[in-house]
Design a protein around this motif. Structure first.
Motif, PDB file in Angstrom:
ATOM      1  N   PRO A  10       0.839  -1.207   0.000  1.00 33.16           N
ATOM      2  CA  PRO A  10       0.000   0.000   0.000  1.00 33.16           C
ATOM      3  C   PRO A  10       0.870   1.253   0.000  1.00 33.16           C
ATOM      4  N   VAL A  11       0.278   2.358  -0.405  1.00 34.00           N
ATOM      5  CA  VAL A  11       1.023   3.603  -0.585  1.00 34.00           C
ATOM      6  C   VAL A  11       0.572   4.643   0.431  1.00 34.00           C
ATOM      7  N   LEU A  12       1.532   5.309   1.046  1.00 30.74           N
ATOM      8  CA  LEU A  12       1.278   6.449   1.917  1.00 30.74           C
ATOM      9  C   LEU A  12       1.800   7.705   1.229  1.00 30.74           C
ATOM     10  N   VAL A  13       1.012   8.759   1.241  1.00 28.21           N
ATOM     11  CA  VAL A  13       1.335   9.980   0.495  1.00 28.21           C
ATOM     12  C   VAL A  13       1.613  11.127   1.453  1.00 28.21           C
ATOM     13  N   ARG A  41      14.753   8.839  -2.221  1.00 26.10           N
ATOM     14  CA  ARG A  41      15.369   8.260  -1.025  1.00 26.10           C
ATOM     15  C   ARG A  41      14.340   7.799   0.004  1.00 26.10           C
ATOM     16  N   LEU A  42      13.282   8.578   0.167  1.00 25.59           N
ATOM     17  CA  LEU A  42      12.242   8.224   1.136  1.00 25.59           C
ATOM     18  C   LEU A  42      11.115   7.532   0.364  1.00 25.59           C
ATOM     19  N   THR A  43      11.300   6.254   0.103  1.00 27.24           N
ATOM     20  CA  THR A  43      10.369   5.518  -0.755  1.00 27.24           C
ATOM     21  C   THR A  43       9.605   4.421  -0.030  1.00 27.24           C
ATOM     22  N   ARG A  44       9.991   4.125   1.220  1.00 26.42           N
ATOM     23  CA  ARG A  44       9.387   2.976   1.890  1.00 26.42           C
ATOM     24  C   ARG A  44       9.532   3.144   3.401  1.00 26.42           C
ATOM     25  N   ILE A  45       8.482   2.806   4.127  1.00 26.80           N
ATOM     26  CA  ILE A  45       8.562   2.747   5.576  1.00 26.80           C
ATOM     27  C   ILE A  45       7.864   1.476   6.046  1.00 26.80           C
ATOM     28  N   ARG A  50       4.442  -4.090   8.797  1.00 19.03           N
ATOM     29  CA  ARG A  50       3.893  -4.022   7.440  1.00 19.03           C
ATOM     30  C   ARG A  50       4.606  -2.946   6.652  1.00 19.03           C
ATOM     31  N   ALA A  51       5.018  -3.255   5.436  1.00 19.02           N
ATOM     32  CA  ALA A  51       5.747  -2.323   4.586  1.00 19.02           C
ATOM     33  C   ALA A  51       4.776  -1.480   3.758  1.00 19.02           C
ATOM     34  N   TYR A  52       5.139  -0.219   3.608  1.00 17.58           N
ATOM     35  CA  TYR A  52       4.349   0.721   2.796  1.00 17.58           C
ATOM     36  C   TYR A  52       5.289   1.456   1.845  1.00 17.58           C
ATOM     37  N   GLN A  53       4.819   1.676   0.627  1.00 21.42           N
ATOM     38  CA  GLN A  53       5.507   2.591  -0.255  1.00 21.42           C
ATOM     39  C   GLN A  53       5.184   4.017   0.191  1.00 21.42           C
ATOM     40  N   LEU A 311      14.802  23.096   8.729  1.00 22.71           N
ATOM     41  CA  LEU A 311      13.435  22.901   9.197  1.00 22.71           C
ATOM     42  C   LEU A 311      12.596  22.182   8.144  1.00 22.71           C
ATOM     43  N   ALA A 312      12.855  22.473   6.868  1.00 20.75           N
ATOM     44  CA  ALA A 312      12.137  21.776   5.798  1.00 20.75           C
ATOM     45  C   ALA A 312      12.439  20.278   5.827  1.00 20.75           C
ATOM     46  N   TYR A 313      13.706  19.930   6.050  1.00 21.47           N
ATOM     47  CA  TYR A 313      14.075  18.513   6.120  1.00 21.47           C
ATOM     48  C   TYR A 313      13.423  17.857   7.336  1.00 21.47           C
ATOM     49  N   ALA A 314      13.398  18.592   8.446  1.00 21.53           N
ATOM     50  CA  ALA A 314      12.799  18.048   9.668  1.00 21.53           C
ATOM     51  C   ALA A 314      11.301  17.805   9.504  1.00 21.53           C
ATOM     52  N   LEU A 315      10.628  18.588   8.679  1.00 25.62           N
ATOM     53  CA  LEU A 315       9.205  18.341   8.420  1.00 25.62           C
ATOM     54  C   LEU A 315       8.986  16.914   7.927  1.00 25.62           C
ATOM     55  N   TYR A 316       9.856  16.466   7.036  1.00 24.52           N
ATOM     56  CA  TYR A 316       9.705  15.108   6.505  1.00 24.52           C
ATOM     57  C   TYR A 316      10.122  14.055   7.526  1.00 24.52           C
ATOM     58  N   GLU A 317      11.039  14.400   8.398  1.00 27.76           N
ATOM     59  CA  GLU A 317      11.373  13.473   9.480  1.00 27.76           C
ATOM     60  C   GLU A 317      10.162  13.248  10.389  1.00 27.76           C
ATOM     61  N   VAL A 318       9.460  14.331  10.695  1.00 27.70           N
ATOM     62  CA  VAL A 318       8.270  14.213  11.541  1.00 27.70           C
ATOM     63  C   VAL A 318       7.173  13.446  10.821  1.00 27.70           C
ATOM     64  N   ALA A 319       6.964  13.742   9.531  1.00 29.71           N
ATOM     65  CA  ALA A 319       5.930  13.046   8.769  1.00 29.71           C
ATOM     66  C   ALA A 319       6.216  11.547   8.709  1.00 29.71           C
ATOM     67  N   ALA A 320       7.468  11.188   8.438  1.00 32.67           N
ATOM     68  CA  ALA A 320       7.829   9.771   8.359  1.00 32.67           C
ATOM     69  C   ALA A 320       7.669   9.092   9.717  1.00 32.67           C
ATOM     70  N   TYR A 321       8.063   9.782  10.772  1.00 28.86           N
ATOM     71  CA  TYR A 321       7.909   9.226  12.121  1.00 28.86           C
ATOM     72  C   TYR A 321       6.440   8.959  12.433  1.00 28.86           C
ATOM     73  N   ALA A 322       5.573   9.908  12.104  1.00 23.64           N
ATOM     74  CA  ALA A 322       4.150   9.746  12.395  1.00 23.64           C
ATOM     75  C   ALA A 322       3.550   8.588  11.619  1.00 23.64           C
ATOM     76  N   LEU A 323       3.907   8.459  10.345  1.00 24.87           N
ATOM     77  CA  LEU A 323       3.369   7.364   9.542  1.00 24.87           C
ATOM     78  C   LEU A 323       3.942   6.017   9.991  1.00 24.87           C
ATOM     79  N   ARG A 324       5.161   6.022  10.498  1.00 24.12           N
ATOM     80  CA  ARG A 324       5.803   4.779  10.936  1.00 24.12           C
ATOM     81  C   ARG A 324       5.295   4.312  12.294  1.00 24.12           C
ATOM     82  N   THR A 325       4.848   5.237  13.144  1.00 25.50           N
ATOM     83  CA  THR A 325       4.488   4.875  14.516  1.00 25.50           C
ATOM     84  C   THR A 325       2.994   4.969  14.810  1.00 25.50           C
TER      85      THR A 325
END
Length: 415
Positions: A10-13, A41-45, A50-53, A311-325
């Motif tokens: 499944p895909v997360l956007v 680079r950020l293509t999968r979590i 369960r793996a997500y694109q 801060l822009a890079y950190a936005l994606y760190e937070v987004a990835a963390y939220a989707l992962r957890t």
């Protein structure tokens, strides 16, 4: 022999709203770069085994509030965004956050004083937002940082002229409960605040005169670069040379010498330092250091690194963390709750929503900086760190330069 069917992940956007056209187009550069840098680079979590694109998409705010709202609608309806990130724009950022709150989609944003983000959008301690989260510094920390700089320039009890407009920047700076002014006054400084001007300014003679009559040799502002240039030109015409100017707006972007060799309005102006290549942080996504991120930007674009980049890079760190957890990354409420309980080490430093000053907010510490003539080839001006009492591991790398008359600068004497 039958070949097993391929398992389709499944895909997360993750959607981004960034200004790419209009008057704020330059403010969108850091986020646009990070989207293009991370897309391959950020293509999968993996969440709960369960793996997500992961798919990164973006929309142009067109530098307007309505354009920002339309961008959110497109990200949600056309792209199926699970979370939206954004930064920059006095009218644009709140419009993105409000549109996400209304649509019930999680949003994380930055580069906007948290009091304006939180209280300015109508929340209070008893009624926080459900889907929208933010990390930034506050008006109180801006005032503390600028007071540090004023005292470096001439000791305590300074008389400071306030170049504030009649818009959100000026109104919130004056706010008697949550603004800049009460914190600065509590440090023992006297603020001279003439009638606010309407942006864009056409005549700032009244401000120059009021400051001179009050003996204010330091000026603080939240002006645009254009209005700051008008103020400095008007001051020059009247033979007024402030000892120091501090400004919190538009100064994250490196100034350049203009045609004819004239100094830009930002030259020698002191400002906020919230991220530099020297900050001792690493990304939770890939271990990238602040220095490596700045170098990647300069190598890719041929332009000087920008403060909002971290801060822009950190936005994606937070987004990835939220989707992962999140308990369920397909559930907007679960993703929002994951942001709300996050405590994460990022390339912009530690972001902790559990202990924020209010719900929905994590804070970023500030140091004091000044745009000084560049020391590296191709950098007309560089942001020097001249005062640091609040950022662990970030060294002061220059003395504050103070005015001694038109075009004359000397080093301040540290206490």
């Amino acid at each position: 022999m039958r070949v097993p069917d391929r398992v389709v992940e499944p895909v997360l956007v993750v959607g981004a709203v960034a200004a790419r056209t209009g008057r704020l187009a330059g403010l969108g550069d850091p986020l646009a770069f990070v989207v293009s840098f991370l897309r391959p680079r950020l293509t999968r979590i993996v969440n709960g085994g369960r793996a997500y694109q992961v798919r990164l998409v973006s929309r142009d705010s067109r530098s307007t509030a309505e354009g920002a709202r339309q961008a959110v609608r497109e990200l949600v309806a056309d792209e199926g965004a699970h979370i939206v990130v954004t930064l920059a724009g006095t009218q644009v950022l709140p419009a993105v956050a409000d549109a996400c709150e209304e649509a019930g989609v999680p949003c994380v944003s930055s580069t906007f004083p948290w009091q304006v983000y939180y209280y300015g959008r109508g929340a209070d301690d008893a009624a926080p937002f459900r889907f929208t989260y933010h990390f930034c510094w506050g008006l109180d920390t801006i005032a503390e940082t600028f007071a540090d700089l004023w005292e470096l320039a001439g000791g305590r009890g300074r008389t400071v002229g306030c170049l504030w407009n009649d818009g959100p920047q000026g109104s919130w700076s004056r706010d008697v409960r949550r603004g800049f002014a009460p914190v600065a006054r509590a440090r023992g400084h006297h603020l001279v605040d003439p009638l606010p001007y309407t942006e864009p300014a056409t005549d700032l003679t009244g401000h120059v005169t009021a400051f001179a009559e009050a003996g204010a040799d330091i000026v603080t502002s939240a002006a645009t670069g254009r209005d700051l240039a008008l103020f400095r030109a008007t001051a020059d015409e009247h033979g007024v040379a402030p000892r120091l100017i501090t400004c919190s707006r538009w100064l994250a972007y490196p100034p350049s010498v203009t045609a004819g060799g004239r100094q830009p309005a930002q030259a020698h102006v002191a400002t906020l330092v919230y991220w530099t290549p020297a900050h001792p942080h690493r990304s939770s996504l890939d271990g990238m250091t602040a220095a490596e991120l700045a170098d990647a930007y300069e190598q890719s674009t041929g332009r000087q690194w920008l403060q909002p980049l971290g801060l822009a890079y950190a936005l994606y760190e937070v987004a990835a963390y939220a989707l992962r957890t999140a308990d369920d990354p397909d559930d907007p409420a679960a993703v929002a709750e994951a942001v709300g309980r996050a405590c994460l080490e990022t390339v912009a430093g530690r972001l902790d929503w559990r202990t924020g000053p209010v719900p929905n907010v994590a804070t970023v510490p500030l140091a004091g900086g000044q745009w000084q003539p560049g020391r590296r080839r191709g950098h007309d001006y560089e942001l020097a760190v001249v005062s640091n009492a609040r950022v662990d591991g970030l060294a002061v790398d220059a003395d504050l330069l103070v005015g001694r008359g038109p075009g004359r600068w000397s080093r301040s004497h540290r206490p």
